[in-house]
Design a protein around this motif. Structure first.
Motif, mmCIF file in Angstrom:
data_model
loop_
_atom_site.group_PDB
_atom_site.id
_atom_site.type_symbol
_atom_site.label_atom_id
_atom_site.label_comp_id
_atom_site.label_asym_id
_atom_site.label_seq_id
_atom_site.Cartn_x
_atom_site.Cartn_y
_atom_site.Cartn_z
ATOM 1 N N GLU A 49 40.049 30.926 47.651
ATOM 2 C CA GLU A 49 39.814 32.118 48.213
ATOM 3 C C GLU A 49 41.593 31.891 48.155
ATOM 4 O OE1 GLU A 49 38.091 34.075 51.685
ATOM 5 O OE2 GLU A 49 36.648 34.207 49.723
ATOM 6 N N PRO A 50 42.605 32.566 46.779
ATOM 7 C CA PRO A 50 41.788 34.038 46.364
ATOM 8 C C PRO A 50 40.882 33.555 45.544
ATOM 9 C CG PRO A 50 44.117 34.383 45.907
ATOM 10 C CD PRO A 50 44.137 32.888 47.294
ATOM 11 N N ALA A 51 39.779 34.172 45.431
ATOM 12 C CA ALA A 51 38.562 34.482 43.787
ATOM 13 C C ALA A 51 39.769 34.630 42.941
ATOM 14 C CB ALA A 51 37.893 34.291 44.279
ATOM 15 N N VAL A 52 39.968 34.099 41.797
ATOM 16 C CA VAL A 52 39.981 34.408 40.570
ATOM 17 C C VAL A 52 39.709 34.929 39.186
ATOM 18 C CG1 VAL A 52 42.487 34.403 39.016
ATOM 19 C CG2 VAL A 52 42.623 33.661 40.878
ATOM 20 N N GLN A 53 39.028 35.756 38.990
ATOM 21 C CA GLN A 53 38.557 35.987 37.197
ATOM 22 C C GLN A 53 38.868 35.172 36.197
ATOM 23 O OE1 GLN A 53 39.943 39.331 35.070
ATOM 24 N NE2 GLN A 53 38.503 39.376 33.152
ATOM 25 N N GLY A 54 37.557 33.811 36.049
ATOM 26 C CA GLY A 54 37.716 33.170 35.094
ATOM 27 C C GLY A 54 38.233 31.969 35.286
ATOM 28 N N GLU A 55 38.117 31.642 36.550
ATOM 29 C CA GLU A 55 39.342 30.328 37.385
ATOM 30 C C GLU A 55 37.756 29.477 38.080
ATOM 31 O OE1 GLU A 55 42.049 28.681 37.218
ATOM 32 O OE2 GLU A 55 42.174 30.584 36.355
ATOM 33 N N LEU A 56 37.230 28.995 38.055
ATOM 34 C CA LEU A 56 36.750 27.204 38.357
ATOM 35 C C LEU A 56 36.621 28.175 40.077
ATOM 36 C CD1 LEU A 56 34.037 26.205 38.196
ATOM 37 C CD2 LEU A 56 35.595 24.463 38.938
ATOM 38 N N ASN A 57 35.187 28.364 40.513
ATOM 39 C CA ASN A 57 35.049 28.828 42.205
ATOM 40 C C ASN A 57 34.019 28.677 42.480
ATOM 41 O OD1 ASN A 57 35.322 30.251 44.361
ATOM 42 N ND2 ASN A 57 37.195 31.309 43.738
ATOM 43 N N THR A 109 33.636 35.479 35.488
ATOM 44 C CA THR A 109 34.012 36.170 34.913
ATOM 45 C C THR A 109 34.535 37.630 35.041
ATOM 46 O OG1 THR A 109 31.519 36.818 33.777
ATOM 47 C CG2 THR A 109 32.556 34.773 33.476
ATOM 48 N N LYS A 110 34.009 38.461 35.960
ATOM 49 C CA LYS A 110 34.243 39.710 36.052
ATOM 50 C C LYS A 110 35.319 39.868 36.588
ATOM 51 C CE LYS A 110 30.784 42.015 32.849
ATOM 52 N NZ LYS A 110 29.725 43.041 33.044
ATOM 53 N N PRO A 111 36.605 40.795 36.774
ATOM 54 C CA PRO A 111 37.066 41.248 38.625
ATOM 55 C C PRO A 111 36.065 41.910 39.146
ATOM 56 C CG PRO A 111 37.979 41.999 37.101
ATOM 57 C CD PRO A 111 37.507 41.708 36.361
ATOM 58 N N GLY A 112 36.169 42.177 40.240
ATOM 59 C CA GLY A 112 35.888 42.525 41.337
ATOM 60 C C GLY A 112 34.135 42.683 42.863
ATOM 61 N N ASP A 113 33.039 43.177 43.379
ATOM 62 C CA ASP A 113 32.921 43.130 44.208
ATOM 63 C C ASP A 113 31.689 42.013 43.708
ATOM 64 O OD1 ASP A 113 34.695 44.030 45.979
ATOM 65 O OD2 ASP A 113 33.643 45.984 45.743
ATOM 66 N N TYR A 114 31.262 40.907 44.079
ATOM 67 C CA TYR A 114 30.518 39.770 44.201
ATOM 68 C C TYR A 114 29.169 39.785 45.805
ATOM 69 C CZ TYR A 114 31.930 38.182 40.160
ATOM 70 O OH TYR A 114 32.613 37.670 38.179
#
Length: 154
Positions: A49-57, A109-114
């Motif tokens: 964290e922070p979780a970023v779109q397109g980055e391995l997490n 792959t997308k920003p937002g709430d998971y």
């Protein structure tokens, strides 16, 4: 003498406050804590964290019963990761040398709430718990552009 000490303390406090306000957007990560099935404490969030779109997490799950880690859940629990109407199921993997901690690597792959839905059993007890990113839980995925520097040109 006391006024110079007071001035120094005020200066130090101001510097600490300034540093805290600068670092707050990057350090405001959180995991959600919840008691599940009356006996098990779940701590859930993104692995990084922070979780970023397109980055391995990945999904991070830690489970304890009382003060003892609960092991073996990679054989009895799964996680479903979703955003909107898109869902994908994963098997949990234990974290090496961290009893009771499990993870699943994935790239958001997308920003937002998971939403992370854990289902299966723990010691014979049926589990079906959902955790969704929110201000009171774990962080949402930020758009890549929020962390891009310098900004990409159109």
């Amino acid at each position: 003498m006391f006024s110079s000490i007071r001035a120094r303390l005020l200066t130090i406090a101001a510097v600490i406050a300034l540093m805290g306000s600068i670092l707050l957007p990057f350090g405001a990560s959180a995991h959600e804590h919840r008691t599940v099935a009356t006996d098990y404490d779940f701590v859930v969030g993104f692995l990084n964290e922070p979780a970023v779109q397109g980055e391995l997490n990945g999904v991070s799950l830690a489970v304890t019963k009382g003060d003892q880690p609960v092991t073996g859940l990679d054989a009895t629990l799964k996680v479903e990761v979703s955003i909107g109407d898109q869902k994908k199921e994963f098997a949990l993997a234990p974290v090496w040398k961290e009893d009771g901690h499990y993870t699943v690597p994935f790239i958001p792959t997308k920003p937002g709430d998971y939403t992370f839905r854990f289902f299966g059993t723990i010691e014979g007890t049926a589990i079906d718990e959902t955790f969704t990113s929110s201000p009171d839980g774990f962080d949402s995925v930020a758009p890549r552009s929020a962390y891009a520097s310098p900004a990409a040109r159109a």
